[in-house]
Scaffold this motif. Structure first.
Motif, mmCIF file in Angstrom:
data_model
loop_
_atom_site.group_PDB
_atom_site.id
_atom_site.type_symbol
_atom_site.label_atom_id
_atom_site.label_comp_id
_atom_site.label_asym_id
_atom_site.label_seq_id
_atom_site.Cartn_x
_atom_site.Cartn_y
_atom_site.Cartn_z
ATOM 1 N N ILE A 72 0.778 -1.120 0.006
ATOM 2 C CA ILE A 72 -0.121 0.038 0.073
ATOM 3 C C ILE A 72 0.925 1.422 0.059
ATOM 4 N N ILE A 73 2.030 1.279 0.837
ATOM 5 C CA ILE A 73 2.888 2.356 0.793
ATOM 6 C C ILE A 73 3.497 2.491 -0.557
ATOM 7 N N ALA A 74 3.794 1.380 -1.305
ATOM 8 C CA ALA A 74 4.401 1.663 -2.694
ATOM 9 C C ALA A 74 3.373 2.324 -3.573
ATOM 10 N N LEU A 75 1.941 1.695 -3.638
ATOM 11 C CA LEU A 75 0.902 2.430 -4.489
ATOM 12 C C LEU A 75 0.784 3.784 -4.126
ATOM 13 N N CYS A 76 0.705 4.328 -2.931
ATOM 14 C CA CYS A 76 0.665 5.524 -2.618
ATOM 15 C C CYS A 76 1.905 6.380 -3.253
ATOM 16 N N ASP A 77 3.056 5.758 -2.970
ATOM 17 C CA ASP A 77 4.315 6.623 -3.634
ATOM 18 C C ASP A 77 4.253 6.640 -5.084
ATOM 19 N N ALA A 78 3.986 5.523 -5.440
ATOM 20 C CA ALA A 78 3.903 5.629 -7.086
ATOM 21 C C ALA A 78 2.786 6.612 -7.561
ATOM 22 N N SER A 79 1.704 6.611 -7.126
ATOM 23 C CA SER A 79 0.668 7.522 -7.452
ATOM 24 C C SER A 79 1.208 9.165 -7.284
ATOM 25 N N LEU A 80 1.885 9.162 -6.071
ATOM 26 C CA LEU A 80 2.006 10.542 -5.463
ATOM 27 C C LEU A 80 3.206 10.980 -6.550
ATOM 28 N N MET A 81 4.080 10.302 -6.936
ATOM 29 C CA MET A 81 5.380 10.833 -7.818
ATOM 30 C C MET A 81 4.694 10.751 -9.224
ATOM 31 N N GLY A 82 3.676 10.114 -9.775
ATOM 32 C CA GLY A 82 3.161 10.151 -11.046
ATOM 33 C C GLY A 82 2.320 11.430 -11.230
ATOM 34 N N SER A 113 -2.364 14.754 -3.146
ATOM 35 C CA SER A 113 -1.136 14.708 -2.911
ATOM 36 C C SER A 113 -0.774 14.675 -1.262
ATOM 37 N N VAL A 114 -1.585 15.573 -0.648
ATOM 38 C CA VAL A 114 -1.346 15.644 0.684
ATOM 39 C C VAL A 114 -2.020 14.215 1.458
ATOM 40 N N LEU A 115 -3.004 13.877 0.631
ATOM 41 C CA LEU A 115 -3.752 12.574 1.105
ATOM 42 C C LEU A 115 -2.680 11.293 1.097
ATOM 43 N N LEU A 116 -2.276 11.269 -0.126
ATOM 44 C CA LEU A 116 -1.397 10.293 -0.359
ATOM 45 C C LEU A 116 -0.277 10.228 0.604
ATOM 46 N N HIS A 117 0.651 11.461 0.808
ATOM 47 C CA HIS A 117 1.761 11.507 1.634
ATOM 48 C C HIS A 117 1.347 11.299 2.902
ATOM 49 N N PHE A 317 12.063 20.420 0.165
ATOM 50 C CA PHE A 317 10.918 19.407 0.590
ATOM 51 C C PHE A 317 10.406 18.369 -0.395
ATOM 52 N N ASP A 318 10.242 19.207 -1.380
ATOM 53 C CA ASP A 318 9.642 18.124 -2.403
ATOM 54 C C ASP A 318 10.899 17.142 -2.823
ATOM 55 N N LEU A 319 11.848 17.553 -2.931
ATOM 56 C CA LEU A 319 12.949 16.401 -3.271
ATOM 57 C C LEU A 319 13.121 15.541 -2.248
ATOM 58 N N LEU A 320 12.989 15.968 -0.825
ATOM 59 C CA LEU A 320 13.194 14.856 0.208
ATOM 60 C C LEU A 320 12.011 14.082 0.081
ATOM 61 N N SER A 321 10.719 14.391 -0.184
ATOM 62 C CA SER A 321 9.513 13.533 0.002
ATOM 63 C C SER A 321 9.965 12.475 -1.520
ATOM 64 N N LEU A 322 10.501 12.826 -2.535
ATOM 65 C CA LEU A 322 10.511 12.099 -3.671
ATOM 66 C C LEU A 322 11.622 10.876 -3.280
ATOM 67 N N ILE A 323 12.515 11.441 -2.573
ATOM 68 C CA ILE A 323 13.879 10.361 -2.154
ATOM 69 C C ILE A 323 13.135 9.558 -1.248
ATOM 70 N N ASN A 324 12.253 9.961 -0.347
ATOM 71 C CA ASN A 324 11.703 9.044 0.609
ATOM 72 C C ASN A 324 10.839 8.013 -0.342
ATOM 73 N N SER A 325 10.115 8.425 -1.146
ATOM 74 C CA SER A 325 9.009 7.648 -1.900
ATOM 75 C C SER A 325 9.811 6.723 -2.742
ATOM 76 N N SER A 326 10.976 6.851 -3.094
ATOM 77 C CA SER A 326 11.634 6.121 -4.115
ATOM 78 C C SER A 326 12.837 5.200 -3.670
ATOM 79 N N VAL A 327 13.170 5.122 -2.432
ATOM 80 C CA VAL A 327 14.119 4.464 -1.711
ATOM 81 C C VAL A 327 13.684 3.090 -1.250
#
Length: 411
Positions: A72-82, A113-117, A317-327
């Protein structure tokens, strides 16, 4: 005129100019780097999170309830980054920028985006809490905790995370509305640059602004701010800090206990320790990327002038969130040999075959594998007793297998 932050217009403009001048050398360079980094992270991150979902849904990976959190975390992160990649791609003067559909997309992106994060954050918090309860219940023989290492407990924790996230996002759901502005000609800067070929000086465009509804006042803005600050930032950061510390402590205690049982000599880590270490790594990355935002959010609530500092650090902050979502994919691949094995089996067409066994040790590939052994049914029946041999050579009879101690064999 005084705004909701308590500043008069002159003071507010002075604060904005001060932080803009202070951070200009950094933001001017970082903005250029960010333009390349976010594209790379979003594209790689979307495919990495999709591969996490595909691998964790394989039969061998569906046995662990904690993998349900990761899916579920991966689904949220993929949707957020897309959605973030799409949002950043359509910039000022883009042919879609002034259209009504794009205004609708921007409005709902600000909400989703706020809800997914937030869902991803609280799922990580509940995963850490549940893992700690599992280890605590296993280490205390007199514990009265109900069983936590199962799918019912995981599903309950996931629902709690989703409910908390939705409640925390309620002010955000009603904060934005589309307001049409007067029609006018195309801005002069759009007639030049890479989008200049799409516009003519006589083109008429309609502006749609994303604003607050008429009933939105300073009280509603303060409720929204502190809800976001507490539910989205501060409380999760505190809980992540506490339970990450507890998990690391239990890892150290388990290693020391195993060392005593093995006479001071240990050989590798147990599966439970490897799982806990992987989850702790995921929690640690989340904490590292979210803690700076939590600290600045608290500082902005105490001293409102820090709000203008945060505005100039949005790309950071956006970059930190993207790193967190892709690591997460990297952590799973580095810390779980089972994940690596299943990944190679899943994407074996483009990847070399795995040379790891279930325990992580190299094995000899047998060329004569029948159909049943390909699907893992390497069983034999003799006198109504089912025996299965695992990769370590230990026999599993009637569903029971000796628990390995990870101690080196004594000769």
């Amino acid at each position: 005129m005084t705004s909701c932050d308590g500043f008069v217009d002159l003071t507010r403009h002075q604060a904005k100019d001060y932080y803009r001048t202070l951070l200009l050398p950094f933001t001017s360079v970082f903005s250029q780097i960010h333009g390349y980094l976010y594209v790379f992270l979003c594209v790689i991150g979307v495919f990495a999170n999709i591969s996490i979902v595909v691998v964790l849904l394989r039969p061998a990976m569906r046995k662990s309830p904690f993998n349900l959190f990761l899916v579920i975390i991966a689904l949220c992160d993929a949707s957020l980054m897309g959605t973030y990649l799409m949002y950043k791609h359509v910039e000022l003067c883009h042919p879609w920028y002034f259209s009504y559909p794009w205004a609708v997309y921007t409005k709902y992106y600000a909400i989703i985006s706020v809800l997914l994060h937030t869902c991803s954050l609280w799922l990580t918090v509940n995963m850490a809490i549940l893992r700690y309860l599992v280890l605590y219940r296993g280490s205390c023989s007199d514990s009265r905790l109900p069983p936590c290492n199962g799918f019912p407990a995981a599903i309950i924790a996931i629902f709690i995370a989703i409910i908390v996230s939705v409640i925390g996002c309620l002010p955000v759901f009603v904060r934005y509305t589309l307001v049409p502005r007067n029609s006018s000609t195309v801005p002069s800067e759009c007639l030049e640059g890479k989008y200049g070929k799409y516009w003519e000086p006589t083109d008429i465009i309609e502006f749609y602004a994303i604003d607050q509804p008429e009933w939105w006042n300073c009280s509603a803005e303060k409720i929204n701010y502190w809800t976001v600050a507490l539910v989205h930032k501060l409380i999760p950061c505190v809980l992540l800090t506490i339970f990450m510390t507890l998990l690391v402590r239990m890892l150290i205690e388990a290693r020391e206990r195993r060392s005593r049982l093995c006479g001071g000599v240990t050989s590798g880590n147990s599966q439970a320790e490897r799982t806990t270490a992987m989850l702790t790594g995921i929690v640690a990355v989340f904490l590292i990327t979210e803690l700076p935002q939590g600290v600045l959010t608290l500082a902005s609530g105490v001293h409102h002038e820090f709000t203008y500092l945060t505005m100039h650090l949005n790309n950071v902050f956006d970059l930190l969130s993207l790193i967190n979502s892709s690591v997460n994919f990297v952590l799973c691949a580095l810390m779980s040999h089972v994940f690596r094995r299943e990944f190679l089996h899943t994407f074996g067409v483009c990847c070399p075959q795995s040379s790891e066994s279930h325990s992580g040790a190299p094995i000899q590939q047998k060329p004569n594998r029948n159909l049943f052994s390909h699907f893992g049914f390497g069983t034999s029946s003799n006198n109504n007793t089912t025996t299965t041999t695992n990769f370590n050579g230990k026999a599993k009879k009637n569903g029971f297998m000796p628990v390995p101690t990870n101690c080196p064999d004594e000769n």
